[in-house]
Write a protein that holds these residues in place. Structure first.
Motif, short mmCIF file in Angstrom:
data_model
loop_
_atom_site.label_atom_id
_atom_site.label_comp_id
_atom_site.label_asym_id
_atom_site.label_seq_id
_atom_site.Cartn_x
_atom_site.Cartn_y
_atom_site.Cartn_z
N MET A 156 -92.65 16.74 131.84
CA MET A 156 -92.36 17.99 131.15
C MET A 156 -93.41 18.21 130.07
O MET A 156 -93.70 17.32 129.27
CB MET A 156 -90.97 17.95 130.52
CG MET A 156 -90.66 19.12 129.59
SD MET A 156 -89.02 19.04 128.83
CE MET A 156 -87.99 19.52 130.19
N LYS A 157 -94.00 19.42 130.04
CA LYS A 157 -94.89 19.81 128.96
C LYS A 157 -94.30 21.04 128.29
O LYS A 157 -93.86 21.98 128.96
CB LYS A 157 -96.30 20.09 129.47
CG LYS A 157 -97.30 20.40 128.35
CD LYS A 157 -98.73 20.46 128.88
CE LYS A 157 -99.27 19.08 129.16
NZ LYS A 157 -100.72 19.08 129.48
N ILE A 158 -94.29 21.05 126.97
CA ILE A 158 -93.58 22.06 126.19
C ILE A 158 -94.56 22.85 125.34
O ILE A 158 -95.39 22.26 124.64
CB ILE A 158 -92.52 21.39 125.29
CG1 ILE A 158 -91.57 20.54 126.12
CG2 ILE A 158 -91.76 22.43 124.48
CD1 ILE A 158 -91.14 19.27 125.44
N LEU A 159 -94.46 24.16 125.38
CA LEU A 159 -95.24 25.02 124.48
C LEU A 159 -94.37 25.40 123.30
O LEU A 159 -93.24 25.87 123.47
CB LEU A 159 -95.70 26.29 125.19
CG LEU A 159 -96.44 27.29 124.29
CD1 LEU A 159 -97.83 26.77 123.93
CD2 LEU A 159 -96.53 28.67 124.92
N ILE A 160 -94.90 25.21 122.08
CA ILE A 160 -94.19 25.60 120.86
C ILE A 160 -95.06 26.60 120.11
O ILE A 160 -96.23 26.34 119.84
CB ILE A 160 -93.90 24.39 119.96
CG1 ILE A 160 -93.07 23.35 120.71
CG2 ILE A 160 -93.17 24.83 118.69
CD1 ILE A 160 -92.87 22.06 119.92
N VAL A 161 -94.46 27.73 119.76
CA VAL A 161 -95.12 28.67 118.87
C VAL A 161 -94.36 28.67 117.55
O VAL A 161 -93.15 28.47 117.51
CB VAL A 161 -95.19 30.09 119.48
CG1 VAL A 161 -96.10 30.09 120.71
CG2 VAL A 161 -93.81 30.62 119.86
N GLY A 162 -95.09 28.88 116.46
CA GLY A 162 -94.49 28.71 115.15
C GLY A 162 -94.40 27.25 114.76
O GLY A 162 -93.59 26.86 113.91
N ALA A 163 -95.27 26.42 115.35
CA ALA A 163 -95.19 24.97 115.13
C ALA A 163 -95.59 24.55 113.73
O ALA A 163 -95.20 23.47 113.27
CB ALA A 163 -96.07 24.24 116.16
N SER A 164 -96.37 25.36 113.03
CA SER A 164 -96.82 24.98 111.69
C SER A 164 -95.83 25.38 110.60
O SER A 164 -96.04 25.07 109.43
CB SER A 164 -98.18 25.60 111.39
OG SER A 164 -98.10 27.01 111.39
N GLY A 165 -94.74 26.04 110.99
CA GLY A 165 -93.74 26.45 110.01
C GLY A 165 -92.82 25.32 109.61
O GLY A 165 -92.88 24.20 110.14
N ALA A 166 -91.92 25.61 108.68
CA ALA A 166 -91.06 24.57 108.11
C ALA A 166 -90.15 23.94 109.14
O ALA A 166 -89.89 22.73 109.09
CB ALA A 166 -90.23 25.17 106.97
N THR A 167 -89.65 24.72 110.09
CA THR A 167 -88.81 24.17 111.16
C THR A 167 -89.66 23.68 112.33
O THR A 167 -89.37 22.65 112.94
CB THR A 167 -87.80 25.21 111.65
OG1 THR A 167 -87.03 25.69 110.53
CG2 THR A 167 -86.86 24.62 112.69
N GLY A 168 -90.71 24.41 112.63
CA GLY A 168 -91.57 24.05 113.76
C GLY A 168 -92.16 22.67 113.64
O GLY A 168 -92.27 21.93 114.63
N LYS A 169 -92.55 22.26 112.43
CA LYS A 169 -93.11 20.92 112.24
C LYS A 169 -92.09 19.84 112.59
O LYS A 169 -92.42 18.83 113.21
CB LYS A 169 -93.59 20.76 110.80
CG LYS A 169 -94.85 21.55 110.48
CD LYS A 169 -95.26 21.36 109.03
CE LYS A 169 -96.54 22.15 108.73
NZ LYS A 169 -96.94 22.05 107.30
#
Length: 239
Positions: A1-14
């Motif tokens: 499984m490979k996952i794309l995350i957008v908003g990863a640098s935000g407080a929850t994304g990290k």
């Protein structure tokens, strides 16, 4: 499984990135060219970092980015500054959700992929006609009119509810609605409900960002949990 995350640098994304890395998942993230990210991410072979503004990406570029992904998560939100709240892009979350879904449709995966969207408890799930007071409706209408991120969150969830829907052959989704977000640095017990159990306006609860990230990660990794909440908008509270 490979996952794309957008908003990863935000407080929850990290927190979400760290949760999935600790579970040895392969991840792609799209972050702004100027975004601050942990130094440890730069040397992690499980993590592929793409620098760019998602609001400027076209569907062809996104289709290439997601070519090897089969799960997606958005922690996108508007910065709590005057420019972040009132400046462009005012449809940051909605446009990103639509872009990724269009790219998934173009990719035409063999089996349905998972899409997890972080949203807000101030957004009603109109699929189940949640009941709120008249005063609540008036306040939310004012927030929607005067504060663009509220409308953006609603439209993003509505795109999944109405345009993707419950029976899309290639995309399954869950919209997570935390209440007032707080900072904690370890996962604690939390509760999940199909609808709010108190007024987000007049009697708000609390949800730690790390608990939101934990729930998002578990949804991506646990098919039984996914089956329980697929096509719904669960509300998450700290216990």
């Amino acid at each position: 499984m490979k996952i794309l995350i957008v908003g990863a640098s935000g407080a929850t994304g990290k927190f979400l990135v760290d949760e999935l890395l600790s579970a040895n998942k392969e991840i792609k993230i799209i972050v702004r060219p100027t975004a601050n990210i942990p130094d440890t991410w730069l040397y992690n072979e499980q993590l592929h970092i793409i620098r760019g503004n998602i609001s400027e990406m076209k569907v062809d570029e996104m289709t290439e980015i997601i070519s090897d992904c089969n799960a997606f998560a958005s922690c996108l939100g508007h910065n709590l500054t005057l420019k972040g709240v009132f400046g462009k892009p005012q449809k940051l979350v909605t446009d990103a959700v639509q872009l990724i879904c269009e790219a998934i449709s173009r990719k035409n995966p063999e089996k349905a992929v998972k899409f997890v969207l972080m949203n807000t408890v101030g957004n009603q799930n109109r699929d189940i006609k949640e009941q709120v007071s008249i005063a609540h409706k008036i306040v939310i209408a004012m927030v929607r009119f005067f504060i663009p991120p509220q409308a953006d969150n609603e439209k993003a969830a509505d795109f999944l509810r109405l345009m993707v829907g419950q029976n899309h052959p290639k995309i399954e989704w869950v919209v997570i609605r935390p209440d007032s977000l707080i900072n904690e640095y370890s996962v604690t017990d939390y509760r999940l409900h199909p609808s709010p159990i108190s007024s987000a306006i007049f009697n708000p609860g609390e949800t730690s960002r790390i608990n939101v990230a934990h729930f998002m990660a578990q949804l991506i990794m646990d098919d039984d949990l996914w089956g329980k909440w697929k096509g719904q908008m669960p509300v998450i509270y700290n216990k």
